[in-house]
Design a protein around this motif. Structure first.
Motif, mmCIF file in Angstrom:
data_model
loop_
_atom_site.group_PDB
_atom_site.id
_atom_site.type_symbol
_atom_site.label_atom_id
_atom_site.label_comp_id
_atom_site.label_asym_id
_atom_site.label_seq_id
_atom_site.Cartn_x
_atom_site.Cartn_y
_atom_site.Cartn_z
ATOM 1 N N THR A 116 0.830 -1.207 0.000
ATOM 2 C CA THR A 116 0.000 0.000 0.000
ATOM 3 C C THR A 116 0.865 1.259 0.000
ATOM 4 O O THR A 116 0.527 2.250 -0.641
ATOM 5 C CB THR A 116 -0.953 0.007 1.211
ATOM 6 O OG1 THR A 116 -0.214 -0.173 2.415
ATOM 7 C CG2 THR A 116 -1.991 -1.089 1.085
ATOM 8 N N SER A 117 1.997 1.228 0.701
ATOM 9 C CA SER A 117 2.892 2.387 0.720
ATOM 10 C C SER A 117 3.451 2.678 -0.678
ATOM 11 O O SER A 117 3.501 3.825 -1.122
ATOM 12 C CB SER A 117 4.027 2.145 1.710
ATOM 13 O OG SER A 117 4.942 3.233 1.702
ATOM 14 N N ALA A 118 3.843 1.597 -1.364
ATOM 15 C CA ALA A 118 4.379 1.774 -2.716
ATOM 16 C C ALA A 118 3.312 2.302 -3.676
ATOM 17 O O ALA A 118 3.580 3.180 -4.504
ATOM 18 C CB ALA A 118 4.930 0.443 -3.226
ATOM 19 N N GLY A 141 -0.791 8.533 -5.847
ATOM 20 C CA GLY A 141 -1.236 9.785 -5.227
ATOM 21 C C GLY A 141 -2.716 9.793 -4.938
ATOM 22 O O GLY A 141 -3.235 8.925 -4.223
ATOM 23 N N ASN A 142 -3.439 10.784 -5.509
ATOM 24 C CA ASN A 142 -4.872 10.900 -5.207
ATOM 25 C C ASN A 142 -5.720 9.858 -5.924
ATOM 26 O O ASN A 142 -6.944 9.844 -5.781
ATOM 27 C CB ASN A 142 -5.385 12.315 -5.522
ATOM 28 C CG ASN A 142 -5.233 12.687 -6.983
ATOM 29 O OD1 ASN A 142 -4.846 11.862 -7.821
ATOM 30 N ND2 ASN A 142 -5.543 13.941 -7.307
ATOM 31 N N ARG A 143 -5.086 8.977 -6.699
ATOM 32 C CA ARG A 143 -5.809 7.842 -7.296
ATOM 33 C C ARG A 143 -5.621 6.572 -6.463
ATOM 34 O O ARG A 143 -5.795 5.470 -6.952
ATOM 35 C CB ARG A 143 -5.370 7.626 -8.740
ATOM 36 C CG ARG A 143 -5.832 8.732 -9.678
ATOM 37 C CD ARG A 143 -5.618 8.395 -11.145
ATOM 38 N NE ARG A 143 -4.219 8.490 -11.543
ATOM 39 C CZ ARG A 143 -3.523 7.508 -12.075
ATOM 40 N NH1 ARG A 143 -4.064 6.318 -12.256
ATOM 41 N NH2 ARG A 143 -2.259 7.692 -12.423
ATOM 42 N N PHE A 144 -5.284 6.763 -5.222
ATOM 43 C CA PHE A 144 -5.124 5.675 -4.266
ATOM 44 C C PHE A 144 -5.829 6.082 -2.979
ATOM 45 O O PHE A 144 -5.760 7.245 -2.571
ATOM 46 C CB PHE A 144 -3.638 5.411 -3.997
ATOM 47 C CG PHE A 144 -3.373 4.431 -2.897
ATOM 48 C CD1 PHE A 144 -3.321 3.077 -3.167
ATOM 49 C CD2 PHE A 144 -3.190 4.864 -1.578
ATOM 50 C CE1 PHE A 144 -3.079 2.165 -2.147
ATOM 51 C CE2 PHE A 144 -2.960 3.953 -0.556
ATOM 52 C CZ PHE A 144 -2.900 2.598 -0.849
ATOM 53 N N SER A 145 -6.531 5.136 -2.335
ATOM 54 C CA SER A 145 -7.264 5.503 -1.115
ATOM 55 C C SER A 145 -7.277 4.360 -0.109
ATOM 56 O O SER A 145 -7.455 3.188 -0.468
ATOM 57 C CB SER A 145 -8.712 5.871 -1.463
ATOM 58 O OG SER A 145 -9.429 6.203 -0.287
ATOM 59 N N ILE A 146 -7.079 4.741 1.170
ATOM 60 C CA ILE A 146 -7.307 3.807 2.270
ATOM 61 C C ILE A 146 -8.440 4.334 3.161
ATOM 62 O O ILE A 146 -8.644 3.858 4.276
ATOM 63 C CB ILE A 146 -6.033 3.584 3.112
ATOM 64 C CG1 ILE A 146 -5.474 4.929 3.625
ATOM 65 C CG2 ILE A 146 -4.982 2.822 2.321
ATOM 66 C CD1 ILE A 146 -4.346 4.762 4.628
ATOM 67 N N ASN A 147 -9.195 5.299 2.634
ATOM 68 C CA ASN A 147 -10.328 5.859 3.358
ATOM 69 C C ASN A 147 -11.341 4.760 3.669
ATOM 70 O O ASN A 147 -11.687 3.953 2.800
ATOM 71 C CB ASN A 147 -10.980 6.953 2.503
ATOM 72 C CG ASN A 147 -12.211 7.540 3.154
ATOM 73 O OD1 ASN A 147 -13.299 7.004 3.005
ATOM 74 N ND2 ASN A 147 -12.040 8.653 3.853
ATOM 75 N N ASP A 165 -8.040 -3.619 1.711
ATOM 76 C CA ASP A 165 -7.171 -2.758 2.515
ATOM 77 C C ASP A 165 -6.962 -1.398 1.858
ATOM 78 O O ASP A 165 -6.661 -0.415 2.544
ATOM 79 C CB ASP A 165 -5.809 -3.426 2.721
ATOM 80 C CG ASP A 165 -5.924 -4.653 3.604
ATOM 81 O OD1 ASP A 165 -6.069 -4.486 4.831
ATOM 82 O OD2 ASP A 165 -5.905 -5.774 3.068
ATOM 83 N N ALA A 166 -7.107 -1.348 0.537
ATOM 84 C CA ALA A 166 -6.914 -0.095 -0.192
ATOM 85 C C ALA A 166 -7.574 -0.221 -1.562
ATOM 86 O O ALA A 166 -7.838 -1.324 -2.044
ATOM 87 C CB ALA A 166 -5.424 0.223 -0.350
ATOM 88 N N VAL A 167 -7.823 0.931 -2.163
ATOM 89 C CA VAL A 167 -8.415 0.994 -3.504
ATOM 90 C C VAL A 167 -7.520 1.855 -4.373
ATOM 91 O O VAL A 167 -7.101 2.945 -3.959
ATOM 92 C CB VAL A 167 -9.838 1.591 -3.463
ATOM 93 C CG1 VAL A 167 -10.457 1.594 -4.861
ATOM 94 C CG2 VAL A 167 -10.733 0.829 -2.487
#
Length: 470
Positions: A20-22, A28-34, A54-56
């Motif tokens: 998820t960090s990578a 950037g803003n096309r990745f979310s863990i909200n 865990d992430a999108v």
């Protein structure tokens, strides 16, 4: 080729954190863990609990999808492809966590080959968006599940719809796919030729695989000319059996009907309330004919004769395009219309499909079962190919009603299987119907499915926990 033990549990949190960090750094803003975004992407229209990823991540190209999958394979993190989230059997849940690849930004219509009657698109394009784009070309794409689903999702679930009786399902209308495999490789399954004998039919291997073998990133679809004449109508019948018998006779008579849909009286009542229609609240068939002015007239007349044999009629014809659109939109909205029958209830939609010769028996027995079980369950169906749906409306605070519902669902599937049908005609397997594959298919058949899965996805990272358990 990865050779270590296939994934069967959630991967270590450290591996998920590294992945998820990578991805956060790259997208950037096309990745979310909200939390809200994650829960939306684990959203399921079944009774199954929501299991969020865990992430999108929201890629914009095949190459970006390949990079995501390679990273996930390196860390043995599950990958869950996502279209619009309208699937009905828990296809997008993440039981082992992982990364959801949302293809909604992949909306390019790459090419329209009008002279060849095909097009090349990305998976995030929805069926309505494609037909809107095609409107001025004189062409259309006929497969129309009730929701405005993404075409990538429709490929993955082998979707169908009201036009399937004439135009087939997704498996009949996909010429080629570009797929990112579980090791991050990019594979093209075929060329644009209408037919080929060159090797295994990989296209149809991925159509209906529900994201368990790879991520679809480009689709070549068949297109059709918009018919010269279209005529649609509503025909009431005295009973569900009369509707089904008229349908069987129509198909067996070789009438090239484009759409023939069953609505029981409960569905008609719901549709009237939801879509502000005034249809007679009795079992009925919605029909549509495509062709030339002369052929459409002949088809309609012949169907009218068949309907009359079974006590059907009179017809109410919708000849203006806007009236036809309103009628079919009401049919597509039947799922949501059902809530008007029992506000506050939880809805559970399910489907089975049987050989058309067994359709009348199966639908009639199911209708009787619903009544005897004291349940509310409108029935609709793409009955031209033996496929029908029950949408159960259940009080989730009533444990006895939940128990009756679960027993009814078991009986429904086994009724279909006993009539040489299938546990799902078009919804797919997902999580919810995995157990029924054990009854539908011999062990050797399921073992072959598992062999295919292990060969293509040896780490079992691609939408694990769906279709067949590895």
């Amino acid at each position: 080729m990865h050779t270590s033990t296939p994934l069967s549990i959630r991967p270590p949190q450290t591996e998920i954190d590294v992945a998820t960090s990578a991805l956060a750094g790259k997208f950037g803003n096309r990745f979310s863990i909200n939390t809200t975004v994650r829960e939306q992407h684990g959203h399921t229209l079944t009774w199954l609990p929501v299991q969020p990823p865990d992430a999108v991540v929201f890629p914009q190209s095949t190459e970006e999808v390949a990079a995501i999958v390679k990273l996930c394979a390196q860390h043995r993190v599950p990958v869950i492809p996502f279209g619009t989230g309208t699937s009905l059997e828990g296809h997008v849940n993440a039981p082992y966590g992982g990364i959801c690849i949302d293809t909604s930004l992949m909306k390019r219509i790459v090419a329209i080959h009008a002279e060849d009657l095909d097009c090349v698109i990305e998976p995030g394009v929805t069926r309505k968006e494609l037909n809107e784009h095609l409107r001025d070309t004189g062409l259309f794409f006929p497969i129309d599940p009730g929701a405005d689903a993404s075409l990538g999702g429709m490929v993955s679930t082998r979707a169908s719809g009201t036009n399937a009786v004439r135009y087939g399902t997704m498996k009949d209308n996909v010429l080629s796919l570009t797929v990112v495999t579980p090791d991050g490789e990019i594979v093209k399954t075929a060329r644009r030729a209408k037919k080929s004998s060159a090797g295994y039919d990989l296209t149809r291997l991925f159509v209906g695989a529900e994201g368990t073998l790879g991520v679809v990133t480009e689709i070549t679809l068949k297109l059709y000319g918009i018919p010269e004449a279209i005529s649609a109508g509503v025909c009431p019948f005295p009973s569900i059996r009369a509707c089904c018998d008229a349908t069987i006779m129509t198909i067996q008579s070789g009438i090239p009907i484009a759409r023939i849909e069953l609505l029981d009286e409960l569905t008609v009542r719901a549709v009237n309330l939801h879509s502000k229609l005034e249809l007679p609240e009795t079992p009925m068939l919605l029909v549509e004919f495509h062709g030339s002015d002369t052929s459409v007239k002949e088809q309609a007349e012949r169907f009218g004769e068949i309907a009359e044999e079974f006590g059907g009629g009179p017809f109410a014809w919708a000849t203006r395009p806007e009236d036809r659109s309103k009628l079919w939109q009401a049919r597509h909205d039947a799922y949501w219309a059902g809530f008007t029958l029992r506000p506050g209830a939880k809805s559970l939609a399910t489907d089975i499909c049987v050989p058309i010769s067994r359709l009348a028996d199966c639908v009639e027995e199911t209708h009787r079962d619903i009544a005897e079980s004291h349940l509310v369950g409108p029935i609709v169906g793409h009955v031209g190919d033996g496929n029908f749906h029950v949408t159960l409306l259940v009080d989730m605070d009533d444990k006895a009603e939940i128990a009756r519902t679960e027993k009814f669902l078991e009986r429904l599937v086994r009724r279909g299987l006993a009539m040489e049908g299938t546990c799902t005609g078009e919804h797919g397997v997902g999580q919810a119907k995995m157990k029924y594959l054990l009854e539908e298919h011999p062990k050797a058949t399921l073992d072959m499915m598992r062999t295919v899965k292990r060969a293509i996805d040896p780490l079992n990272i691609m939408n694990p926990g769906k279709v067949v358990q590895v």
